[in-house]
Design an enzyme around this catalytic site. Structure first.
Site, PDB file in Angstrom:
ATOM      1  CG  ASP A 147      64.874   7.116 -27.764  1.00 43.37           C
ATOM      2  OD1 ASP A 147      64.383   7.623 -28.790  1.00 43.37           O
ATOM      3  OD2 ASP A 147      65.493   6.036 -27.751  1.00 43.37           O
ATOM      4  CD  GLU A 172      61.239   9.667 -30.422  1.00 41.83           C
ATOM      5  OE1 GLU A 172      61.844   9.999 -31.455  1.00 41.83           O
ATOM      6  OE2 GLU A 172      61.411   8.566 -29.862  1.00 41.83           O
ATOM      7  CG  ASP A 218      68.307   3.621 -27.856  1.00 39.98           C
ATOM      8  OD1 ASP A 218      67.877   3.905 -28.992  1.00 39.98           O
ATOM      9  OD2 ASP A 218      68.401   2.458 -27.429  1.00 39.98           O
TER      10      ASP A 218
END
Length: 496
Positions: free
Chosen positions: A242, A338, A420
């Site tokens: 992340d 992502e 996070d």
């Protein structure tokens, strides 16, 4: 054209040289900084300028036929009598350039001073630019729509030149390289890492590219390397990465280990120095192309000092990202990242500088190709996958989670966890739950959700079209059709 030349048999077209690695080999680059003397630096700039000049000539030569046909149509000339389209393939551009370089005043006096590879670089770039434009216009190229190729500016284009033939080698002393027409140039660092591979037969140089970047001349060797597939430390473990601003990356693996990678923030650290140096540059007599004013020596010195700080920040950032991605890809067999809308995130004026300094896009690029080197896989989460708003304990999804809320509190199971860390855990779990054959994870079968319910980090602002009646630019459909028809008449058939 003479009768002999007209009826001469056509020569078979030469096959283009392609760099396809052999089984067990990969193609990668080795880059070294150069320390050229004044004469060699002048030759380097001459070669790069020749490549730019050849590119500009090719763009002007091809587009001249487009403009000529458009003008002839206004005179009422028939379609059969219009000027023929000029091809933009690399062999066609080479043939045309070799014909005009002896008589064209732009090249006749100095074209022989540089290697033929310099001009071939510009012609190849022009052919690729027209190909990309045609594919983009026909919907065969992903990404943003590309415009027509334009000429390169002498003041903005980055000097670069590529060599594919001729003498390209590393010298035995490991401190010099030899390039066509440029001769032997000293390197700033040792080339022993590549020299050893070439010596034992596990590497072969395919091409070399010189460019001026970050205040230095660099040479990049495209090398075919025999690379043994290394074994990662934990091949069965998956890690979710992340990315963020406060912490550059938060990683959570399937074994429960959490790591917080601090954000070096190299640009923020150097910002105070850059402001001071920028004020110094603004107080000097700088260049002005409108009046032809040349910069003063004091301006050049001040600008060089400011550029050194920018170059140092860029080098520090690249070093930190390489160390981070190398550690992750050498430890885990599956890496989940992502699909962030970085271009949309940069529109946020409050976070744009920090997001650009972090290098989100570069991290994903390095994770992708380094995972392939280590025989690992990369899983890309869907852009609208709510990694931050999903509870990693029970799976409940929040309707909203503003960006300033840094602690995730689940209303279903009372889980309190860092935002996070929660997102990284969800990404790690996604590797086993929603992995498809394409390597893209997320809601594959369902329709794309609306941006309103998406993760806050990937939300991009959209412009309002109230003033245009819901149509971009305020053009009514009939006008768009007429404009498109006129444009098709002035473009080659391959672009229709």
């Amino acid at each position: 054209m003479s009768e002999t030349a007209e009826h001469a048999p056509e020569k078979p077209e030469k096959k283009r040289r392609t760099f396809e690695p052999q089984p067990g080999f990969v193609v990668q680059a080795y880059r070294f900084a150069l320390d050229p003397n004044s004469i060699q630096e002048q030759a380097l700039r001459s070669h790069c300028g020749a490549a730019r000049a050849a590119f500009n000539w090719a763009v002007s030569w091809v587009r001249a036929s487009w403009s000529q046909r458009a003008a002839e149509q206004t005179y009422g000339i028939g379609a059969d009598e219009l000027t023929e389209w000029r091809p933009w393939s690399l062999p066609s551009l080479r043939k045309a350039f070799n014909t005009v370089k002896h008589t064209d005043p732009r090249f006749a006096d100095w074209w022989s001073e540089n290697s033929k590879e310099a001009y071939n670089t510009g012609l190849a770039d022009a052919a690729a630019a027209f190909d990309n434009y045609a594919k983009s216009k026909n919907g065969k190229r992903a990404g943003r729509r590309m415009g027509k190729p334009r000429r390169k500016s002498k003041h903005k284009a980055r000097p670069a030149c590529r060599f594919t033939t001729g003498t390209i080698r590393l010298e035995p002393d490991r401190r010099h390289v030899t390039l066509p027409r440029l001769g032997t140039i000293r390197t700033h660092e040792s080339t022993r890492k590549l020299q050893r591979r070439i010596g034992n037969g596990s590497a072969r140089i395919l091409s070399a590219t010189v460019r001026h970047e970050r205040g230095r001349w660099l040479v990049s060797f495209q090398v075919e390397v025999k690379r043994e597939t290394p074994r990662v430390t934990r091949p069965d473990a998956a890690v979710g990465v992340d990315l963020g601003v406060k912490h550059l990356a938060v990683t959570a693996d399937s074994l429960g280990e959490i790591r917080y990678e601090p954000n070096p923030a190299h640009y923020d650290i150097a910002l105070k120095t850059l402001k001071r140096l920028s004020r110094r540059v603004s107080r000097r007599q700088g260049p002005d192309r409108r009046t032809g004013q040349a910069p003063s020596k004091r301006w050049r010195r001040a600008n060089e000092q400011r550029n050194k700080v920018h170059h140092r920040v860029a080098n520090l950032r690249a070093d930190a990202l390489h160390k981070l991605t190398t550690r992750i890809t050498s430890e885990y067999g599956t890496v989940v990242v992502e699909d962030l809308n970085v271009a949309g995130m940069l529109k946020n004026r409050r976070l744009a500088r920090k997001i650009a300094d972090a290098g989100f896009g570069e991290i994903r690029r390095q994770l992708t190709y380094k995972s392939g080197w280590n025989n690992a896989r990369t899983v890309v989460a869907g852009r609208w996958f709510p990694s931050s708003k999903t509870c990693s304990g029970c799976g409940a999804v929040k309707a909203k989670l503003p960006l300033h809320v840094r602690v995730f509190t689940c209303g279903a199971c009372d889980l309190v966890i860092d935002r996070d860390e929660n997102a990284a855990r969800n990404l790690a779990a996604l590797a086993a739950d929603r992995t498809t054959g394409t390597g893209v994870a997320g809601d594959q079968g369902a329709p794309a959700p609306k941006p309103r319910g998406a993760d806050q980090k990937t939300r991009a602002t959209t412009r309002s079209h109230k003033a245009t009646g819901g149509r971009a630019g305020g053009v009514i459909p009939q006008q768009r059709k007429e404009t498109r028809d006129r444009q098709q008449d002035t473009e080659p058939p391959t672009l229709r």
